[in-house]
Each structure stands twice: as structure tokens, then as C-alpha cells.
Design an enzyme around this catalytic site. Structure first.
Site, PDB file in Angstrom:
ATOM      1  N   ASP A   8       0.979  -1.044   0.236  1.00  0.00           N
ATOM      2  CA  ASP A   8       0.113   0.070  -0.002  1.00  0.00           C
ATOM      3  C   ASP A   8       0.718   1.188   0.001  1.00  0.00           C
ATOM      4  O   ASP A   8       2.159   1.100   0.405  1.00  0.00           O
ATOM      5  CB  ASP A   8      -0.961  -0.022   1.165  1.00  0.00           C
ATOM      6  N   ASP A  10      -0.171   5.016   1.066  1.00  0.00           N
ATOM      7  CA  ASP A  10      -0.353   5.966   1.958  1.00  0.00           C
ATOM      8  C   ASP A  10      -0.522   5.388   3.395  1.00  0.00           C
ATOM      9  O   ASP A  10      -1.171   4.444   3.482  1.00  0.00           O
ATOM     10  CB  ASP A  10      -1.879   6.522   1.651  1.00  0.00           C
TER      11      ASP A  10
HETATM   12  C1  BG6 Z   1      -5.682   5.787  -0.158  1.00  0.00           C
HETATM   13  C2  BG6 Z   1      -5.908   6.776   0.995  1.00  0.00           C
HETATM   14  O1  BG6 Z   1      -4.464   5.473  -0.260  1.00  0.00           O
HETATM   15  O2  BG6 Z   1      -5.997   6.473  -1.362  1.00  0.00           O
HETATM   16  C3  BG6 Z   1      -7.144   7.554   1.260  1.00  0.00           C
HETATM   17  O3  BG6 Z   1      -5.640   6.226   2.222  1.00  0.00           O
HETATM   18  C4  BG6 Z   1      -7.700   7.933  -0.240  1.00  0.00           C
HETATM   19  O4  BG6 Z   1      -7.286   8.344   2.158  1.00  0.00           O
HETATM   20  C5  BG6 Z   1      -7.496   7.148  -1.151  1.00  0.00           C
HETATM   21  O5  BG6 Z   1      -8.875   8.546  -0.133  1.00  0.00           O
HETATM   22  C6  BG6 Z   1      -7.755   7.674  -2.522  1.00  0.00           C
HETATM   23  O6  BG6 Z   1      -6.761   8.515  -2.869  1.00  0.00           O
HETATM   24  P1  BG6 Z   1      -6.882   9.614  -4.172  1.00  0.00           P
HETATM   25  O7  BG6 Z   1      -5.643  10.122  -4.006  1.00  0.00           O
HETATM   26  O8  BG6 Z   1      -7.053   8.562  -5.222  1.00  0.00           O
HETATM   27  O9  BG6 Z   1      -7.991  10.585  -3.789  1.00  0.00           O
HETATM   28 MG    MG Z   2      -3.000   3.150   3.455  1.00  0.00          MG
END
Ligand code: BG6
Ligand code: MG
Length: 219
Positions: A8, A10
Site C-alpha cells: 500500500d 499512503d
Molecule cells: C488511499 C488513502 O490510499 O487513497 C485514502 O488512504 C484516499 O485516504 C485514497 O482517499 C484515494 O486517494 P486519491 O488520491 O485517489 O484521492
Molecule cells: Mg494506506
């Protein structure tokens, strides 16, 4: 035998949660919606559209689909602009070392993120070189806890789920790994990722040595 790792992004490679928080907060303030860190915690690992759904439900607001999509885009514009702040110093402690170690030992490595902005985040970190496959929110339509993003990564790596270890910091991410038949490493508190096969409080502890010791029959 373990031949690959799927990460993963984030909360595992880097901590973008704060930037997501600030962008959602700016949108919520603009809309007069209540939004705080407790609500933000529920968005960990959750897709953008599901996230805005959670925030609106929290505020007992409902809007036509096209307006919701426009608001999600507005939040994303704020978030994407803030990604310029990320530098090569912004890996979570231990993450760059682990990725380097996996490259040295010849493991296959994929990204399995819910984010549609993963390419930009990896570029800012100069981390693209550590991944053989980039799986993100643009690669599959069903988001975590569905296993699709990890199944996508495994297939592109030409590996079976049982040959891969998934690293996740979100409850829904560990659920996704388990649903797909992957081995899992949880990063964070037990009440969030304690259902992973093994759980570490941070990436600093989740070294290849520790993971090999835990899954010793698989290496
Ligand atoms: C995830 C995060 O990795 O990505 C979430 O933990 C986030 O908080 C999701 O909403 C989607 O991200 P993005 O960049 O497509 O808006
Ligand atoms: Mg994550």
C-alpha cells in the site's frame, strides 16, 4: 514460497494522510460541514468517492451525484497541489531501506494503492524505481476491502497470491489482502490491523529480517 511483495502507499511508504486531511478539511470548511481527525481516520485506505460519502453521511447531507463528483474533484485539486511539498526525505522511517533490501535480494515488488495519484506521489519520493508493477486506483474499479487491487498486482508480477506478502496500514486493506488469499503485514495499532498475519507498530520494525523470521517456513 514468498517471491513478491505488494505495498500500500499512503501510510506504508509515505504519510499522505495529513495532506488528505487538510484537503478534505478545506472542502468541508467551504461547505460548512463538520470534519475532524476522528472522521479523517475513517477514510484511511478508502477510495475518494467513498470518502466523500462518509463525510456527507457524517453531516447528514445528500446531494445529486454530479455535485458530489464535482466536490470530490475540488478536494482532489487541493490535494494534488499539496503533493508538490513531498520530497525524497518523506519516506516513512524504514520504508526506503526495506524497498532497497527487497531489490538487493531479487524479490518482485508491486504497488497496491487505492489512490489515483500514486504516480505523482512516487515521483515526488523518487520511488518509482523500486516497483516492477504499479497498481493503483486507476487499475481496478472495485476498491478495498475487495481484493482486486492486490490480485491485479500479483497477476502482473506473474505470482500467485500465496507467493506474495501485502503490507497495509488500513483495516480495509488487510481485509482485502485476506480476501485475496495473500499473506499480510499490518502497520499500525492492533485495533486497526491486528487481524493481519503479523502486525508492527511502524515500518521501522517491519524489516525483511523480522518478516522472514515470522514467516520462516515460506522463505
Ligand atoms: C488511499 C488513502 O490510499 O487513497 C485514502 O488512504 C484516499 O485516504 C485514497 O482517499 C484515494 O486517494 P486519491 O488520491 O485517489 O484521492
Ligand atoms: Mg494506506
Amino acid at each position: 514460497m514468498i517471491k513478491g511483495f505488494i505495498f500500500d502507499l499512503d501510510g506504508v511508504i509515505t504519510d499522505t494522510a495529513e495532506l488528505h486531511f487538510l484537503a478534505w478539511k478545506a472542502l468541508a470548511d467551504d461547505m460548512g460541514w463538520q470534519f475532524d481527525r476522528d472522521v479523517n481516520e475513517k477514510l484511511r485506505g478508502v477510495s475518494r468517492m467513498d470518502s466523500i460519502g462518509i463525510i456527507m453521511e457524517h453531516n447528514r447531507v445528500s446531494l445529486p451525484e454530479d455535485e458530489v463528483a464535482a466536490l470530490a474533484t475540488k478536494k482532489n485539486d487541493i490535494y494534488v497541489a499539496s503533493l508538490d511539498q513531498i520530497t525524497t526525505e518523506d519516506y516513512l522511517p524504514g520504508a526506503r531501506e526495506l524497498l532497497t533490501h527487497l531489490r538487493q535480494e531479487g524479490f518482485k515488488v508491486a504497488l497496491g494503492s487505492a489512490s489515483k495519484n500514486s504516480t505523482k506521489v512516487l515521483q515526488q519520493l523518487n520511488a518509482t524505481k523500486y516497483f516492477d508493477v504499479i497498481g493503483d486506483g486507476n487499475s481496478v474499479s472495485k476498491s478495498k476491502p475487495a481484493p482486486d487491487i492486490f490480485l491485479f498486482g500479483a497477476e502482473k508480477l506473474d505470482l500467485k497470491p500465496a507467493e506474495c506478502i501485502v503490507y497495509e496500514d488500513a483495516e480495509s486493506g488487510v481485509d482485502a489482502a485476506k480476501a485475496g488469499g495473500f499473506f499480510s503485514v499490518g502497520i499500525g495499532p492492533k485495533d486497526r490491523v491486528g487481524h493481519a498475519d503479523v502486525c508492527f507498530s511502524s515500518m521501522k520494525e517491519a524489516t525483511l529480517f523480522e518478516v522472514k523470521s515470522h514467516f520462516k517456513d515460506l522463505f
